[in-house]
Design a protein around this motif. Structure first.
Motif, PDB file in Angstrom:
ATOM      1  N   THR A  12     -42.029 -23.316 -80.198  1.00 56.65           N
ATOM      2  CA  THR A  12     -42.131 -23.016 -81.526  1.00 56.65           C
ATOM      3  C   THR A  12     -42.377 -21.603 -81.699  1.00 56.65           C
ATOM      4  N   VAL A  13     -42.349 -20.944 -82.756  1.00 53.08           N
ATOM      5  CA  VAL A  13     -42.776 -19.661 -82.983  1.00 53.08           C
ATOM      6  C   VAL A  13     -44.251 -19.542 -82.841  1.00 53.08           C
ATOM      7  N   THR A  41     -33.883 -25.898 -85.690  1.00 55.30           N
ATOM      8  CA  THR A  41     -33.977 -27.497 -85.567  1.00 55.30           C
ATOM      9  C   THR A  41     -33.315 -28.099 -86.632  1.00 55.30           C
ATOM     10  N   SER A  42     -33.148 -29.233 -86.879  1.00 51.92           N
ATOM     11  CA  SER A  42     -32.446 -30.036 -88.079  1.00 51.92           C
ATOM     12  C   SER A  42     -33.518 -29.750 -89.080  1.00 51.92           C
ATOM     13  N   GLY A  43     -34.568 -29.741 -88.943  1.00 51.81           N
ATOM     14  CA  GLY A  43     -35.594 -29.425 -89.907  1.00 51.81           C
ATOM     15  C   GLY A  43     -35.718 -27.720 -90.277  1.00 51.81           C
ATOM     16  N   ASN A  44     -34.802 -26.994 -89.877  1.00 51.47           N
ATOM     17  CA  ASN A  44     -34.750 -25.480 -89.884  1.00 51.47           C
ATOM     18  C   ASN A  44     -35.935 -24.915 -89.231  1.00 51.47           C
ATOM     19  N   GLN A  45     -36.335 -25.282 -88.460  1.00 49.19           N
ATOM     20  CA  GLN A  45     -37.609 -24.551 -87.668  1.00 49.19           C
ATOM     21  C   GLN A  45     -37.202 -23.870 -86.466  1.00 49.19           C
ATOM     22  N   ARG A  46     -37.597 -22.816 -86.024  1.00 52.08           N
ATOM     23  CA  ARG A  46     -37.237 -21.815 -84.988  1.00 52.08           C
ATOM     24  C   ARG A  46     -37.804 -22.683 -83.718  1.00 52.08           C
ATOM     25  N   ARG A  47     -36.798 -22.480 -82.796  1.00 48.38           N
ATOM     26  CA  ARG A  47     -37.202 -22.924 -81.292  1.00 48.38           C
ATOM     27  C   ARG A  47     -36.792 -21.596 -80.426  1.00 48.38           C
ATOM     28  N   PHE A  48     -37.659 -21.135 -79.864  1.00 51.28           N
ATOM     29  CA  PHE A  48     -37.332 -20.175 -78.751  1.00 51.28           C
ATOM     30  C   PHE A  48     -37.349 -20.744 -77.308  1.00 51.28           C
TER      31      PHE A  48
END
Length: 175
Positions: A12-13, A41-48
């Protein structure tokens, strides 16, 4: 510094910020400049991806030595996506930046040396001062510190205000 288990392939960020030492806002900025990438993600969260850790370290090290972000982005664009920059990558890229850094060091040394002269003199003459007038650009037009008078005399629309009495020219640095 929190450890990230090997089985975690994306961060995560917040995890990236904790692990890299960079602020979340800096990571968002790096992403907006194309220095690192994330997926949503489907919940619009960033994943690096995990390689973002090394890329952030690479960016921060290059910034510390004064390399512009655009140059860093170009360097990172040469690397395959998803691959962590290696020691060899850093060596190759840093070698290409060496001459630019050497030139900046020379300029800073000259600036430092002239700064001492100006502080000793105290005049900051626009005619001879290398800080106020690099390469004597204003000396080609006229002698003395007329630039300051010209700036004070100009109006907001670029015209001339009524002329003022000119200040007497004061010799500089033992002239």
């Amino acid at each position: 510094m929190p450890q990230i288990p090997e089985k975690i392939q994306e961060l995560t960020v917040g995890q990236l910020a904790d692990r890299s030492g960079a602020a979340v806002s800096a990571l968002h900025f790096y992403e907006s400049k194309g220095l690192i990438t994330s997926r949503r993600t489907s919940g619009n969260q960033r994943r690096f991806a995990r390689d973002a850790l090394r890329r952030v370290a690479f960016v921060r090290a290059a910034q510390r030595v004064g390399i512009p972000l655009a140059t860093i982005r170009e360097a990172l664009a040469e690397l395959p996506e998803g691959r962590t920059p290696t020691e060899d990558d850093w060596a190759r890229l840093s070698e290409s930046w060496r001459s630019e850094l050497d030139e900046r060091i020379k300029q800073l040394n000259r600036l430092r040396d002239h700064l001492t002269d100006c502080i000793g003199c105290g005049c900051l003459s626009l005619e001879t001062c290398v800080l106020s007038n690099p390469d004597d650009a204003f000396g080609e037009r006229s002698a003395g510190s007329r630039l300051l008078v010209e700036r004070r005399g100009s109006t907001a629309r670029g015209g001339r205000a009524p002329s003022r009495a000119r200040e007497p020219e004061v010799p500089c640095c033992g002239d």
